[in-house]
Design an enzyme around this catalytic site. Structure first.
Site: not given
Ligand code: AMP
Length: 580
Positions: A420, A289, A261, A241, A246, A328
């Site tokens: 989420r 990121e 974001r 992480k 982002r 990613f």
């Protein structure tokens, strides 16, 4: 707009979701396409669609000046009204209700006129021109309409409306399947557009569009390794992480854009990454990121921060703080288009519904030019884990690389924008905590209105034996704890300074945070990043709180940078592929 405002009042007035949905559905079904676009956008609590880069740019001072002038009230009237409600829309309505020549509600502007008004405010150059546009809009609004115009402008609708509910209402209004509405919303990032497509029976026309950002997939927090394995096991994918920014990278033909974001275009801040993406031979969207890095090392977030908040970096800062894009995920991909400026000929394939395992494979096959070769890109560090023990070990390794923790992903999961979901879990530990004493409190907003929920806390400067503030935190305690503490603070208020109450410095709290940085914002000369009240330490005496010397020591520890970035060799050697 008056009809919309009446509806909003009714939606706010009921707590039953089914009633909210049917009120909304009945209302939406009566509107023309043009009205519907505006009405649904406003119901999402914004003047413009979420994926729309425009902003109105109207500050509190301008709003206060315009409202004061229209109502003929003395300066300070709006502030006093705001102190009562902590809601600017409510305060504006209260003040405008005092207008001697209030406009008749039947003459309030239509939905499309309000939308045009917002556009005009956004486009007006400078506060004076914005104030003129805002005055012309607000002058025509009765108090209730003005309340909601201001709530939308400030992005604080607060009528108990979640996006899911609005989605259900759109489906019900036009008798369309709810998942089809959800998919269209996900692809367009535009509630107004989605509502119109639903009305016109064209939900299948919704497309993921290049150079139009979509919402980011979010991760749910995990307790610990055992929790992760129970939720995503037996085999999970584990990425470091990274602590950067982002960013969604879009490319179409010769155009490259980066979106943050909150879906703002931040391309101008990172010209190196835009340039690095120039020669790529595909059209599509990546998720990743942006990190500060130098000589193969990731630098701490604090270093990257020096580049933030500027529209364009100076050549000096580009040299001082070089950046890389760690990818990613891939959300859409297709052959590079060489069509016109409108991207005609771009035929990207959306990858959202495709399992991560395949998306990652596609990402790796893109052959992004790596930082090791001066190319500006890297792929996230990825390994697999099949037990809580392995996960704990990988976590420690990630921390040793000075990364924040882990992102654990289900290789079968799709990409769910704005959700989420349970496909991604994040594992991070608060780096440290400080015991502080509460020196001031304020009432919160919204649900926390009337509750003294915002705590300003301090540490002790031993050299002077004075308390020095170091931060402010809003959340962390349960409602019951907050209610009890509110009563206590009310009876231990030493002084009122506007909404702020200085209180007896007696209550000790344990504050968790991510990073300590130097800052002139607080008396201590330090500030905490993401502070949250971990727990009340009623049993502790204020004489036992942390000292400024402790804070300085912790700050020195945070000065170390991360010394790791995935290189091409590590990618091929360090990664264990999952079978099947
Ligand atoms: P948090 O901000 O703590 O909710 O954690 C989610 C954020 O972690 C995301 O928004 C990303 O900016 C960031 N992040 C860092 N590394 C990764 C990764 N490998 N995969 C996904 N998100 C990541």
């Amino acid at each position: 707009m008056r009809g919309w405002s009446d509806l909003a009042e009714r939606v706010a007035g009921t707590t039953r979701t089914s009633e909210k949905t049917s009120l909304l559905a009945r209302y939406l079904a009566t509107l023309s396409s043009g009205e519907l676009r505006a009405a649904a956008t406003f119901l999402s609590g914004r003047p413009f669609p979420e994926a729309d880069p425009r902003v109105v740019g109207l500050g509190w001072a301008t709003i206060a000046a315009v409202v004061g002038r229209l109502a003929g009230t003395p300066a300070g009237a709006l502030g006093a009204a705001y102190d009562n409600s902590s809601d600017l829309g409510v305060a504006v309505a209260e003040v405008l209700a005092l207008r001697p020549d209030a406009p008749d509600p039947s003459l309030s502007p239509g939905l499309e006129e309000v939308a045009d008004g917002f556009t005009a405010i956004g486009a007006a150059p400078g506060p004076a021109a914005k104030a003129a546009e805002f005055t012309s809009l607000l002058a025509r609004c009765d108090a209730l309409t003005a309340k909601y115009v201001v709530k939308i402008l400030t992005g604080e609708l607060r009528i108990g409306l979640r996006e899911g509910l609005l989605e259900a209402a759109i489906a019900e209004a036009f008798e369309r399947p709810r998942p089809a509405v959800g998919t269209a919303l996900m692809l367009t990032g535009d509630t107004g557009e989605t509502a119109v497509l639903a009305k016109e029976g064209r939900l299948n026309d919704a497309r993921l569009r290049l150079l139009h950002p979509i919402k980011f997939m979010l991760a749910s927090p995990a307790e610990d390794a055992a929790d992760v394995m129970a939720r995503l096991g037996p085999i999970v994918w584990v990425e470091d992480k990274y602590d950067g920014i982002r960013a969604q990278l879009h490319r179409r033909g010769s155009e490259v854009r980066l979106y943050s974001r909150d879906l703002h275009d931040i391309s101008g801040q990172f010209p190196e990454i835009v340039a690095a993406a120039g020669p790529l031979d595909w059209d599509g969207i990546l998720d990743g990121e942006i990190l500060a890095y130098s000589d193969g090392h990731v630098l701490p977030f604090l270093t990257l921060q020096a580049r933030l908040g500027r529209k364009e970096p100076t050549p000096e800062i580009q040299v001082e703080v070089p950046v890389a894009y760690v990818a990613f995920d891939v959300l859409a991909i297709g052959p590079r288009s060489y069509g016109g400026h409108d991207g005609a000929g771009s035929t990207v394939m959306p990858m959202l519904g495709v399992p991560l395992r395949e998306r990652r494979g596609r990402l790796e096959s893109l052959g992004l030019p790596t930082v090791a070769d001066g190319g500006g890109f890297a792929l996230s560090h990825l390994v697999t884990a099949d037990s809580a023990e392995t996960l704990d070990r990988v976590f420690d390794e990630a921390r040793a690389r000075h990364n924040e923790g882990l992102m654990v992903k289900d290789p079968q999961s799709g990409y769910t924008p704005g959700r989420r979901g349970l496909g991604w879990l994040k594992m991070k530990r608060a780096l440290a905590t400080l015991d502080c004493v509460v020196v001031g409190v304020e009432a919160g907003n919204g649900k926390r209105h009337g509750v003294l929920s915002d705590y300003t806390f301090a540490v002790r400067d031993e050299s002077t034996d004075r308390l020095v503030t170091i931060g402010k935190a809003y959340t962390g305690l349960t409602d019951a704890e907050l209610a009890e503490m509110t009563r206590w603070f009310e009876s231990h208020t030493v002084r009122h300074v506007g909404r702020y109450r200085q209180v007896d410095p007696v209550v000790v709290v344990e504050v968790a945070f991510d990073v300590i940085q130097r800052s002139s914002r607080h008396q201590s000369g330090f500030a905490l990043r993401f502070p949250r009240i971990a727990r009340l330490r009623i049993e502790k005496s204020p004489t036992e709180i942390d000292t400024l010397a402790n804070v300085e020591r912790l700050h020195r520890e945070f000065q170390y940078g991360a010394e790791y970035l995935v290189t091409a060799e590590e990618r091929s050697s360090d990664r264990r592929k999952v079978d099947g």
